[in-house]
Design an enzyme around this catalytic site. Structure first.
Site: not given
Lengths: 235, 235
Positions: B3, B47, B85, B113
Site C-alpha cells: 500500500r 460500456g 466534469d 436484450e
DNA sequence: AAATTATGGTGTAGTTTTAACACTTAAATC
DNA sequence: GATTTAAGTGTTAAAACTACACCATAATTT
C-alpha cells in the site's frame, strides 16, 4: 443524484510522462532515479496522481512543469495501461503521455532536485513496471507523427540549421537520409523561413538558420496540404 | 509492502466501446438507448466498469462479448477521457475502445436484450456526456488505420467482392473511388485470394469473391512491405 | 429468341513523385 | 596560399499515381 455508481470499485489512476529531448545528435529521455519505494533505486518515467480537481491532461501538464519548469509544450496522451498486475504494489491504471521539449529550455535545478537525468533512448537503463513498454509505444508514435506532422520542430531550438533538422530525423528513424532529397522536400513544403543568420558552431563555413513558420503551416493545412517527410533508404 | 499509495485518491474507471459495423453500404455504430440513470432515454456507447480481477482490455472484451456474443474480434484502445466534469454524475475516467465487427455475426437476442441498436454514423442520435467526442476520435482513427493497415476486412464477411470492398472504403472516406485504380491497387498487394465462387446477390452477372489471406500479409510485412490504399479524388 | 438493362471487369497514357547520385562553395586553420 | 571540413546544390531514371471508356455477362423483358 450524484452517486449513480456507488456500488462500483474505485481505483488508483496515475499519469506517466515520456519526455523526449534532442541533444548531441541523439534522442534522449528524461528519467527519474527513484529514491523511494516501490522499486527504489530503479529508473522510472516521471509521473504522479491527478488531484481532485485535475483532469488527466492537467495532471500530466503539472508533472511535466514541476519537473522541467516548462508549460505550453508539446504533450499528447499516449495510452492507458490497465493490467491488474502492472504495478506490483497495488492496482494502478496509468495513463501515459508523450512530451517533446527543446532540451536547452528545461530547468536544470528542478531536474536535479527531482533526481532526474537525460538518458539516450539507445541506451536506456532498466525501467520499473511496464515503463519500457510505454517508452516503446512513445517511440513508435513519435516515428509515425514525425513523418506526417511538423512536430520535429518541438525538439529543436527556435532557430535551427538544415543539417540539424536532418540529424534529428536521422535520430528518430535511425537511418541515414540523403541531404539533397531531404532539404528539397523540407523546402518544397514552404513552411520554413530562411534567416539571414548563420550558425557557425559546427562548421567553418557556417550553416543558414531556419525557423518553422506556424502561420504558413496553418495556411497549407487550410489549403488541404499534407505534411510528409520521406524517410526511406540511402543505403 | 502493498500500500505505497494509500494517501492518494481512488477514482471510478470505466470502459466504453465504439463498435463499428458495415451494412447496406454504410458504416453503423452499435448504440444503447439508456433505460437507466444517468441520462435515461438518451443514447450512449456500450460500456462498463472493470471488475476487480480485470484489466482494461479484458473489461472492454467483456463489454463487447456481453453485448454481441463476439470474442476475438478487432478491438483496440482509443483514448482515455479524464476531464473532471465529463460525467455529470460523478468523476469517472473512461477508457474508450474501438471495435470492428462483421455485422452479420452479432447475436441479435443479446443486442435486443440490452436495448442496443445499429445506427448509421452519418445520422447519429444525441449521445450522452462526451461520447460523441469518442465517436469522432474513433472515426478519425478508423480513417487513418484503414489507409495503412488491412483492417477493412474486419468489417466484411469472410468472403467479399471487390465492389463490396470498394464501397466499404467509400463509406469510410465518404468519397467515390475509381474502381479500376482501386482494384488494381488491392490486387497489386497480393494479399487477397480470388475464389472460384461468385456472389450473385447484387447483380445478374455476379461478382467474384475474394478472401483476405493473413499469411500472405504477414509475409509481406516481413519483407518490409507497407499496406496503403489510395484514397484521393475521383471527381 | 432478340433486345434491354444493370453491374462486373479490365488497360493505357500522361503526370507527378521519389530515389539515386557527385561536385562546388565558403571560411577557418595551418 | 594550401588544406581541411562541413554546407549547399541539380539532374536523371524509375516508380507510383491519376484520369479515363469500353466490353462482358447473365438475367429479364418483349
Amino acid at each position: 443524484m450524484d452517486r449513480y455508481y456507488s456500488h462500483e470499485d474505485r481505483q488508483l489512476v496515475a499519469v506517466d510522462c515520456v519526455i523526449f529531448g534532442f541533444d548531441d545528435q541523439e534522442l534522449k529521455l528524461l528519467l527519474i532515479k527513484r529514491n523511494m519505494e516501490p522499486a527504489k533505486g530503479l529508473w522510472s518515467l516521471p509521473g504522479g496522481f491527478p488531484k481532485k480537481d485535475e483532469g488527466l491532461d492537467q495532471a500530466a501538464e503539472r508533472v511535466l512543469s514541476q519537473l522541467t519548469g516548462l508549460k505550453n509544450v508539446y504533450l499528447e496522451q499516449l495510452y492507458a495501461y490497465g493490467d491488474v498486475d502492472r504495478d506490483p504494489g497495488e492496482r494502478v491504471v496509468s495513463v501515459a503521455y508523450c512530451s517533446l521539449i527543446k532540451i536547452e529550455d528545461y530547468d536544470k535545478d528542478l531536474v536535479k532536485e527531482n533526481n532526474a537525468h537525460w538518458r539516450p533512448v539507445n541506451d536506456l537503463p532498466d525501467l520499473v513496471f511496464d515503463h519500457l513498454v510505454m517508452v516503446e509505444k512513445a517511440m513508435r508514435r513519435l516515428r509515425r507523427r514525425a513523418r506526417t506532422q511538423p512536430i520535429g520542430f518541438e525538439l529543436l531550438p527556435e532557430k535551427f540549421t538544415m543539417p540539424q533538422l536532418q540529424s534529428l530525423y536521422e535520430a528518430i528513424y535511425q537511418k541515414e537520409l540523403d541531404k539533397r532529397n531531404f532539404c528539397k522536400k523540407m523546402l518544397s513544403m514552404r513552411m520554413l523561413d530562411k534567416l539571414d543568420e548563420k550558425d557557425k558552431s559546427t562548421s567553418k563555413k557556417g550553416a543558414f538558420l531556419y525557423r518553422f513558420n506556424p502561420e504558413k503551416y496553418e495556411q497549407l493545412l487550410a489549403d488541404g496540404f499534407y505534411f510528409t517527410v520521406d524517410v526511406k533508404t540511402k543505403k
